[in-house]
Design an enzyme around this catalytic site. Sequence first.
Site, short mmCIF file in Angstrom:
data_model
loop_
_atom_site.label_atom_id
_atom_site.label_comp_id
_atom_site.label_asym_id
_atom_site.label_seq_id
_atom_site.Cartn_x
_atom_site.Cartn_y
_atom_site.Cartn_z
CG ASP A 1 -2.06 2.41 6.66
OD1 ASP A 1 -2.56 2.04 6.06
OD2 ASP A 1 -1.59 3.26 6.62
CG ASN B 1 -7.00 1.57 2.38
OD1 ASN B 1 -6.97 1.20 3.06
ND2 ASN B 1 -7.21 2.40 1.62
CG ASP B 2 -3.61 -1.69 3.10
OD1 ASP B 2 -4.03 -1.26 1.70
OD2 ASP B 2 -3.36 -0.38 3.74
CG ASP C 1 -1.50 1.12 1.64
OD1 ASP C 1 -2.55 2.06 0.46
OD2 ASP C 1 -1.93 1.46 2.46
CE LYS C 2 0.11 7.17 -2.38
NZ LYS C 2 0.64 8.00 -1.35
CE LYS D 1 -4.85 -0.67 -1.92
NZ LYS D 1 -4.77 0.08 -1.04
N GLY E 1 -4.80 3.81 -3.75
CA GLY E 1 -6.20 4.64 -4.22
C GLY E 1 -5.69 5.39 -4.24
CG ASP E 2 -2.85 8.59 -2.62
OD1 ASP E 2 -4.22 9.67 -2.69
OD2 ASP E 2 -1.99 8.74 -1.85
CD GLU F 1 -11.38 13.99 9.74
OE1 GLU F 1 -11.63 14.16 10.75
OE2 GLU F 1 -12.66 14.29 9.17
#
Lengths: 372, 1327
Positions: B992, B995-996, B420-421, B972, B881-882, B686
């Site tokens: 992390d 979503n992973d 993941d990024k 993914k 996802g970026d 945020e």
Amino acid sequence: MFRVSVLQTTDVIPSKEKSRCGRVGGVSRSEKMVKQESESANRPDNTAFTQQRLPAWQPILSAGIVIPGFVLIGLAFIGIGVALLVTSRSIQVLELDYTGDGNGSPCSSCSQSTTVNCKCSLNFTLDTLFQGPVFFYYGLSNYFQNYRRYGASKDDNQLYGDLSYFTSPSSSCSPYDYDGSKNPIVPCGSIANSMFNDTFTLTRTVSGKTDSVPLDGKGIAWWTDYNVKYRNPSVTPLKNAFNGTVKPIDWAKPAYELDTSDASNNGFVNQDFLVWMRRAALPNFRKLYRRIDASGDYQNGLPAGNYTIDITYNYPVRVFNGAKKVVFSNVSWMGGKNEFLGIAYLVIGSLCVVMSVVMLIVYAKFKFPDEE
Amino acid sequence: MARHSEEDAGMAKAPPAARQRKKKPKENKTRTVHANILHDCAKGEENPNRHYANNKIKTTKYTVLSFLPKNLFEQFHRFANVYFVFIALLNFVPVVNAFQPELALAPVVFILSVTAIKDLWEDYRRHRSDKEINHMDCLVYSRAERRYVEKYWKEVRVGDFIRLRCNELLPADVLLLSSSDPDRLCHIETATLDGETNLKQRQVVRSFYDLDCEFDPLKYNSIIECEKPNNDLNRFRGYIIHRSGRRDALYKENLLLRGCTIRNTEEAVGIVIYAGHETKAMLNNNGPRYKRSKLERQMNVDVFWCVIILLVMCLFAAVGHGLWMFQYGDNRPVFDVLSPEGTNLSPIMSAIYLFLTMIIVFQVLIPISLFVSIEIVKICQVYFIHQDMDLYDEETDSHLQCRALNITEDLGQMQYIFSDKTGTLTENKMVFRRCTVAGVEYSHDANARRLAMYQEMDSEEEECMSHGGTLPRRDSVTSHQSARVVLRSQSTKSHRRTGSRAEAKRASILSKHTAFSSPMEKDITPDPKLLDKVNDCSSQMDFMRFHSQPMSQLPSDLSDIIDFFIALTICNTVVVSSPNQPRHKVTLTCSGQKHQFGQTSVRSKRDHLWTGLHNDVLPQLHSRLPGCSSLLSSPSAESTLTKLHEEQPSGGLEQVFSPIPPSYDGKASWNLEEGELRYEAESPDEAALVYAARAYKCSLVGRLPDQVIVELPHLGKLSFELLHTLGFDSTRKRMSVVVRHPLTDQITVYTKGADSVIMDLIKPPDTARKFHLCLFLSFSKKIVCRTQHYLNLYAADGLRTLCIAKKILSKEEYACWLQRHLAAETAIQGREELLFESALRLETNLHLLGATGIEDRLQDGVPETIASLRKAGLQIWVLTGDKQETAVNIAYACKLLDPEEELLTLNEACALLLEESLHYIQSTPFLVHRLGLVIDGRTLAYALDKSLEDKFLAVARSCRSVLCCRSTPLQKSMVVKLVRNKLKVMTLAIGDGANDVSMIQVADVGVGISGQEGMQAVMASDFALPRFRYLQKLLLVHGHWCYSRLANMILYFFYKNAMFVALIFWYQFYCGFSGSAMIDQWYLIFFNLMFSAFPQLITGTLDKDVSAETLQQLPQLYVNGQNSEEYKPYMFWMNMIDAFYQSLVCFFIPYFAYADSDVDLFTWGTPITTLALFTILLHLGTETKTWTWMNWMSIAFSIALFFTVALCYNASCPACYSPSNPYWTMQRLLQEPLFYLLCFITPIAALLPRFFYRACQGTLFPSPVQLGRQLDKLPADIRRNILSLSRVKVGSPLCPKLPFLSLAKLWSWLDAHFLLVAGSGNIEVCF
């Protein structure tokens, strides 16, 4: 053989209290220590064991170490081999087959007949002194005392003198536990039943006069077998202990009459019985029969002369293509005559040397490789 | 964007405890909960809640009675155990038995009981902890006593009212009915559930909201309908039915979950909804995961081969025995034993019986202790990984966790890494960098400079540390070299964009508990231009407010600016807290003003909700405030303004400027200077935005469920009535808040989200405000256009971009929307979908305010880690996802992509493209290693199609790096699955966030980063790391070690057993294939279990083929594990052949040595056993690479144990142990010289070939690992030189002075490897 060096753990273990640049360190040292105490509950132990940094010896097999190692081992082995070979060569062995296969052999008539106590005799001549102490063995070949079911066919408790096992032998003896009329057999089992029952006497003919060679049958079995492992029931006379039991089917005499000459050599602690009960490892084996009693003329062993062995031929071996022999042998510090071990040491030793030479060639070729 | 996704994060579904279900009369779709006090007298039968599980938990597996059968049953699931029990039982059959039957049971009983004791102990510990938990106290309302009484947790039942106090643990899942908090809130900390440390607010159920007096359980008479127990922590649906028939919806915000801690709230009362095993926390409680490693799969194949060998050997012996019997015909020899019936056994029957006997005798070939040993070794390996200092993160005081205990060796065999990024490669600590408002870019140069300064500080600091740490070691090196080394290290430093480690540490000293609050993130230097505009704008607004002018007359660009900051401030879920007591929120209540404002507004809001939309109280409040700002005669006099503003908190003007003056909670007396406030956000970006807004004096001061208090320059504290929060979700990719603007009294929607979605939702210009149509049309278009331009720029800079937009709703529109929204909210079935649609309806026709660029800094050491993992032959794919530009830039920054590489970008969803690129790759084979592939989500979806996946893989394989952007969690996992299944490679997924999770679960090894995104990834992972860079040591060092240790141990095990069994096999040729063994049954049975067990365990646990430093410095050594070089199929057979050879030696040397002698069976067999033991131990010795004192001890112990046992055994009980009679054998043997002569020659003869092979191999064709080992032996300075030089291409020939001849080999090997890596010129080398 190995290159020895203790691996130094070269790393400086990173100190927990790394000194920082003054500009950054707003927190004083002691404060930090307190903080670390309280906050680092999960910090692993920094020991050589947990960090897998135990000092260790790292042998590396490289030619430089292996070659001298091989040479040294090789030379040592060759030395031992020579010594063993010399020792083995000095041992005298005399083997005489008396199975009676061929028609020419003295016991061929006995081997054919089924008469009990068939007599035959073997003659042999010694040119020189047979150095004492001389051991008198009988040998059997193609005889599988190590056969699994044969080996199990005995009752250790009975042989230990436990009377309760006299009346009801262990089932491991089966089918040699009871005879046809349900009488218990003592000693039970196949091993006891198949006990070797040829007997030998040795006479020497010196200038026409026949002289019986004294044979010593004491202590030919293991001391522990005679004193610990096998016991007669503490019943006197011994015969009474065997009341209600029968002798093994193939035996001529019951166990308490095995040696009529010596009362203490009867029952389960008969030396010949003990020797027989110790099962041979391999199908061709010899068992100790007697020692030549080192007395009188036989102080130094068997002197040169003509000898006759009188054999009471009972044991059938032709059925399974077996063979019987008598063996006279003396022993050295390393046991009976055996050239194999000496040769083995020599071979392995030479192999080591050869290998080191091979490696030397390799090494030489490698050290000065062709210019690329 | 907030990445906490609502989706069910793939938590493995644990079936709810089945036993409670059985009792249920019928399966309802919902659960109905009545209050227990109404049914107190009706105990048992009548109680409507009686079917629900009580709160007693029982996690134990066994009871005293059921332990033995149940445990045995479980153990017999392992096939090997069944097999060994079968063999042991076979031994009880008289015809075939080989050993004393009781003795034959020993090993299997031993193995079973060891496991049983372990299970029993674990179960006992669970029982103890259960008991402890069950006996914790809580307050439960008792009707009899009309008060809350102390009860044990286990006595709590569904329907009980319980009272909770601050800092108490929740005993069950409780619906919040009352709270001492004036806002009817209850704060909980959910760290034990999801690891998130920020406080969560929970709300009292709406219908109990306005109880002024204390909640009285006796008056409660409602019925709760809710869903069945499930394990989704983020979902709770239901409604409460009051006696009046009114229904109120229940949300997850009303539910307090078991295991959480009450914070900040003095007292709360709730009704138990789920108890005990039906609580969400317990349903989520899964045991450790069980996976089978590649090595074990490989091993199982060879176990199968062992079975075949065993059967062949048995068959051979059986046939041999039959023939042996046959040759005697009817003439039975005297040594033959008749069958018990006294008849002769036919040869065929004998052979059949013998076959079974042989299986017993040869059972050792199937290693009974192998499985146990592997487990022990793995536990030790896990222990060592846990203990590694290098994998310990001081900042978070966490170390690596192995959650899957049995795949440690897989770490050494990885081939593909899917990463993941965000949060994995990057810190996930967001720093506001720049923004665009109304089409104007504010570059925040000063901010950039500030960030650069932080970096500098770090690197200086580290430089300082490295000098202190490493210089002494370099003393021996010549000055020339040391200078070079230093130079190199500096150059790597300057490459790094990170170095935030020291800074983060400093931050953690300042505040450990509050997340996202390092000074780097907080102290944002405002852009002066923008600050001016903000001040200007707000003073104008203030002026307008003062003069009661409508706010809409503000120039649109200025209003956009202020709206932009308002949106940054309120469009989030950030909770405000104070640093001194971080677990206490800042409360703005209780004082006199509250009655005027707080209460009314709260109440009014609800009234509005139900009765329709009428005028608000707020404007009235404002208007009630006297005209006070006469002081502000000149709005443009900025200096005055600022000064005034700064004086506010202390001066009396405060009353004037702010409708709600800050007042303080009774207990605490901290002051409320804005600088002291802390923000706790669910996602770091945020917080970054809120901090950014605060730098412009627009600060978030407080957040309550229905209002947000914001302090604006000049305008003071304003309270925005919060009507709705439409939370973030990954499909919408945006969040919105609906507020009532206090100044304009308009209902305003602020939306914040990914640029791609927001841009599509921007209102087309033609429907723009009518009264400015002509002017606005072009202007608005321009803004959108310009903003897009800047967004692209930001992305190119590697920044995360967010768009901010707003929308003003007319009352009618809002009323219309609200109606449907409320319907959606109260629905039980399909509520999520309805809410989603409702949100979609609202978020349309937005007006673009601006965009922000947030920097997500790379984690420490990421480029280095990636570089070295890549050198280790690992393919690294980044799935993020970026957006593409951001991802590509991060990829460049962390050296995943190389500027020299050609980038293949697939952004079009068409098959032709894939084919073209495939064709392109094939046509230009030179490019193969110089390609990077970038693919976006849309194309990926296409490429993952069945028909195209092969082509996609073909393209991807030929690229050096692959980057998938804009990919969904599902994609993914599909990518990982595809690579894993199609390429048959070992895959590792690291991530992390939630979503992973799916990707982590699909991969062979899943690694979770325990970072800022909660614990969902960690929960799903096999290994949890504190930082990405630890992956390097985990894989390269621990993975390598675990793999090589275990592989070698397994091979050794096979060898050992085969060698031992073959001895007996050879003997069969000399005992008529009768199944007789010259090795005593005791030795035969305990050989594996006792005599030879310890050394191999020690070696299997501690052996290091190459040191950790070398493994890390030469990542190429990792290839060893990838190619399974320690354990290849042929190695099993080589080991078998070697085992047979060695057993031949061990058998025939004693055979010939004792030939024609009067030796008896066990006097001959015992030396063989001893020789076998020596040979086996010496064999282990040649395979052991590092000898620590533990290796020596274990070998000495083994030998000592053997002789001790043998001597004791041979001295005990002369009449026992039938059928063997080993009495006094060993004692006699020890007196014989021949025995020692045998002990000397046999092991050496047996090991000679292997030893010779090893020696030659080490010299002639050493494997890379052996070279690494040789490198280890070199003095430290030479080694360092070689390693540092190995990083550049070396063209010069070697100096002949090298201490090891084989080093030349190493050199050429290194050379060959690094030719590819670097392209610099030749460097002269000389030592």
